[in-house]
Motif scaffolding. Structure first.
Motif, mmCIF file in Angstrom:
data_model
loop_
_atom_site.group_PDB
_atom_site.id
_atom_site.type_symbol
_atom_site.label_atom_id
_atom_site.label_comp_id
_atom_site.label_asym_id
_atom_site.label_seq_id
_atom_site.Cartn_x
_atom_site.Cartn_y
_atom_site.Cartn_z
ATOM 1 N N MET A 104 1.564 7.761 1.080
ATOM 2 C CA MET A 104 1.948 8.941 0.297
ATOM 3 C C MET A 104 1.760 10.177 1.167
ATOM 4 N N ARG A 148 -1.918 4.821 5.951
ATOM 5 C CA ARG A 148 -3.194 4.598 6.643
ATOM 6 C C ARG A 148 -3.741 3.207 6.358
ATOM 7 N N ARG A 187 0.848 -1.180 0.000
ATOM 8 C CA ARG A 187 0.000 0.000 0.000
ATOM 9 C C ARG A 187 0.889 1.237 0.000
ATOM 10 N N SER A 192 -0.165 4.128 0.900
ATOM 11 C CA SER A 192 -0.581 5.026 1.980
ATOM 12 C C SER A 192 -0.352 4.360 3.328
ATOM 13 N N HIS A 208 6.865 8.504 -1.891
ATOM 14 C CA HIS A 208 5.907 8.449 -2.977
ATOM 15 C C HIS A 208 6.294 7.262 -3.849
#
Lengths: 161, 181, 421
Positions: free
Chosen positions: C1, A66, A62, A64, C45
């Motif tokens: 990100m 989160r 992932r 992200s 990123h």
């Protein structure tokens, strides 16, 4: 529904809550897509064709924090990167685990100098250290398996703390 | 296309800039020309545009710290900045060197001649503490903004931590920060 | 990100505390009034290929300015080498450009050899060429895989890494390490080739050659690939030269300059190979150049394998710079002295400066080495291609869409370890 209509009545499986939850946690653990340096390339190798990390339900990275459960610190952490790494760790939702991959992340490695944090455990708590510069993909897989063992041994009382 | 014959860079520079050329040296087939920093930008423009020289490519700028510094003819000041030029037409290299004083290490920028110099100069500003006057971006490049000192100077400590062995591990762990505690 | 969008009211960034005022003169006036948006991309990123942070000024989806911020991987390698003897500096250089460690080894070794005047026997030079070309293929495989992955072609990534594993196995065979072999040393290479090496490389060449056609079949005429890459990130030849761009990026713009041809090292002038050139200088031409470069590398490999003798010296015989072989230690007192001297003190090099450059997979990698007259260098500085390419990113990306940025970053093939050192 689907399974029972094909296989007939499978009955009921009884187990403890701990086992069921820990099984769920290890079976689909999503690592954060986080590469720093050389070790990130070996991490990519581990996910690519030859080593195929998806055998252990670990191929889905992932981007992200989160959405991820595991952060693999793959590479040297510099003093400039350290606050970013800490912020990424803080953004991850509990329960979360950390693998420190490679010598640089574990203890500074060959770079004992002004720029490199001497061990990522100065910034974030680490569960499993993987040695090597860079570790082979097998070593990383072994590290992940070790983490799975560790998670499977967790008890309800530990979750609360 | 007519290609003019290559000129000797030292002779051409001495002819045009006279006293601004400090010395010229050959080592392992590499030419080093030390020049006065005040006229660096003009010299670079001259080297790039003169037929017969056409050093049209800036390969590298590196700085060197002659600490502890003992002034000599070859190394008049503490900091040396070496510009590595390359001529694609004549396939040869040239090193132009300027020196910057210890107290006020300032060298004029050559960003107007070679845009590539922008970041190379910023790196030296950051790591060696040599200022490049006229570079529009004076921020640090590699180190964090709040970093103290210039790491590539010879008098900047390496920042080593004591290596842990079983006999000193407890002593070190007392001081070493740890997130797990 | 981690993407922190600059808040217009407070002027603070989500990740880095700082005011808009710091950026005056670097971004346009429209950003200061809030007309255009400042977007932070990175350092974490998926598509920046490491820890690159870009501060983008966007007008809608169009990039107005791009301010790269590097240093998140600054390792202090140059400073660390100044603290070590010449031979001990080699393993540190491995970790700069971690996709092709052999090129870094080679740059440092060439500089040391030039400064201290160490000779390299012919067989060692051939071995070096084989290593460098294998490293070039391995590096281009990672580049192609990740570049294609960024643009949505997942399968290319899997194929490329499959091929790369074969090369890494060969590296492991000769040096004991998959990636960071430190195999090239001043005066030659670390040890002799194992007997299996010859077959492994020949097998690899026969296996690999048709694979390049597969990648081309997947990408070269793929309409999605063409849409994403053609006419994007155009770099004019004059601009490329002015910004110090080298390697496939420069050749994609049509400038015929390859260090292997221009200033041959390690007998590259005796090998027969072409330098592929592009025309338009866009992402697609850079892609074509690199893929053709892989084919040329295979060509060089074939010639080198034909030339490589099975037996012979693999490093210099000069005992002042190169340690004696193990078997001599039991018989010769002189060998023991040399061995002791080299592993405790190292060798001395004059208090002078040299600059060497070579063609790494990414471009010209230069090594500026200044000795002290003693056993440690005064200054080592690496001019690295990624550094120059990232500094040229603003000129390449201006006016293109945010999504094109990903294609541009992929096409210049940056390695942040190479850039920050």
């Amino acid at each position: 529904m689907g399974v029972t209509s094909k296989l007939g009545n499978l009955g009921i499986v009884t187990t403890t809550l701990e086992t069921a939850v820990n099984w769920g946690r290890t079976g689909a653990m999503w690592p954060l897509l986080f590469g720093l340096a050389c070790c990130a390339i070996e991490m990519m190798s581990a996910q690519a064709s030859d080593y195929d990390l998806s055998r252990f339900g670990m191929e889905l990275n992932r981007a992200s924090p989160r959405q991820s459960d595991l952060i693999i610190v793959a590479g040297r952490v510099t003093r400039k990167m350290a606050p970013v790494l800490r912020q990424l760790y803080d953004q991850m939702a509990d329960p979360k685990w950390v693998i420190s991959m490679g010598d640089c992340a574990s203890c500074g490695g060959v770079y004992n100098n002004y720029a490199i944090v001497q061990g990522v455990d100065e910034i974030i708590p680490v569960d499993v250290y993987v040695a090597g510069c860079p570790p082979r993909p097998e070593q990383l897989i072994h590290g992940i398996m070790t983490l799975h063992e560790k998670i499977k041994a967790e008890r309800i009382v530990h979750w609360a703390s | 296309m007519h290609i003019p014959p290559p000129l000797d860079a030292t002779d051409a520079l001495k002819q045009h800039f006279g006293a601004d050329v400090l010395y010229s040296k050959q080592f392992r087939g590499e030419t080093t020309i030390a020049v006065n920093p005040a006229s660096l930008a003009e010299i670079m423009l001259f080297l790039r545009n003169t037929p017969g020289l056409v050093f049209n490519f800036l390969s590298d700028i590196s700085a060197v710290d002659y600490y502890p510094h003992i002034p000599s003819d070859e190394r008049p000041e503490r900091f040396g900045v070496a510009y590595h030029l390359y001529s694609m037409l004549y396939n040869r290299r040239l090193r132009v060197k300027v020196f910057a004083a210890e107290e006020t290490p300032v060298v004029p920028t050559i960003i107007g001649v070679f845009p590539a110099a922008g970041w190379l100069e910023r790196e030296i500003m950051d790591m060696m503490g040599v200022k490049f006057e006229g570079n529009p971006d004076q921020r640090r490049l590699l180190m964090p903004d709040d970093w103290d000192g210039h790491p590539h100077r010879r008098d900047y400590p390496m920042g080593k931590e004591t290596v842990q062995f079983s006999f000193n591990v407890e002593e070190i762990l007392k001081h070493k920060p740890s997130a797990s505690k | 990100m981690v993407t922190g969008i600059q808040s217009r009211e407070t002027g603070t960034k989500a990740v880095w505390e700082g005011s808009l005022e710091e950026l005056r003169g670097l971004v346009t006036e429209r950003a200061m009034t809030g007309e255009t948006m400042l977007l932070n991309m990175g350092p974490h990123h998926p598509s920046t290929h490491g820890v690159l942070r870009l501060l983008l000024e966007l007008d809608g989806e169009q990039i107005v300015t791009c301010l790269p911020d590097i240093g998140f991987l600054h390792t202090g390698i140059e400073k660390n080498i100044e603290d070590k003897t010449y031979e001990k500096g080699v393993p540190l250089t491995d970790r700069m450009d971690y996709l092709s460690p052999m090129s870094n080894n080679m740059a440092f070794c060439l500089a040391v050899e030039k400064l201290a005047e160490v000779d390299v026997p012919e067989r060692a030079r051939i071995i070096r060429v084989i290593c460098l070309e294998l490293a070039r293929i391995a590096s281009h495989m990672v580049w192609l895989g990740t570049h294609a992955l960024d643009m949505g072609a997942m399968s290319v990534f899997l194929y490329c890494f499959r091929e790369r594993e074969h090369i890494l196995r060969i590296f492991e065979m000769i040096s004991g390490q998959r990636m960071m072999g430190s195999y090239l040393r001043p005066g030659g290479v670390w040890r002799d080739l194992p007997p299996e090496f010859y077959k492994a490389v020949t097998d690899f060449i026969t296996y690999f050659e048709p694979k390049v056609d597969d990648y081309e079949a997947l990408l070269t005429r793929n309409p999605i690939w063409l849409d994403r890459t053609q006419g994007v990130g155009i770099l004019e030849p004059e601009v490329a030269l002015a910004w110090g761009v080298t390697g496939a990026c420069l050749r994609g713009s049509g400038v015929n300059w390859d260090v292997r041809k221009a200033m041959p090292y390690s007998d590259y002038d005796t090998y027969d190979f072409d330098v592929p050139l592009g025309e338009h200088g866009d992402v697609y031409d850079r892609f074509l150049c690199r893929v053709q470069e892989v084919r040329q590398s295979v060509r060089i490999l074939k010639q080198a394998m034909k030339r490589l003798p099975k037996k012979g010296p693999f490093r210099s015989d000069n005992r002042k710079f190169v340690p004696p072989p193990r078997r001599e230690l039991g018989q010769s007192m002189e060998a023991v002295i040399h061995h002791f001297k080299l592993w405790t003190h190292g060798f001395d090099a004059p208090d002078e400066e040299v600059y060497v450059s070579l063609e790494s997979p990414r471009g010209e990698i230069g090594c500026y080495l200044h000795g002290t007259g003693g056993n440690k260098p005064r200054r080592v500085h690496f001019k690295t291609p990624s550094f120059m390419h990232i500094s040229a990113l603003p000129v390449m990306s201006e006016g293109y869409l945010l999504a094109d940025m990903i294609a541009i970053i992929g096409s210049v093939d940056i390695v942040l370890g190479d850039c920050d050192r």
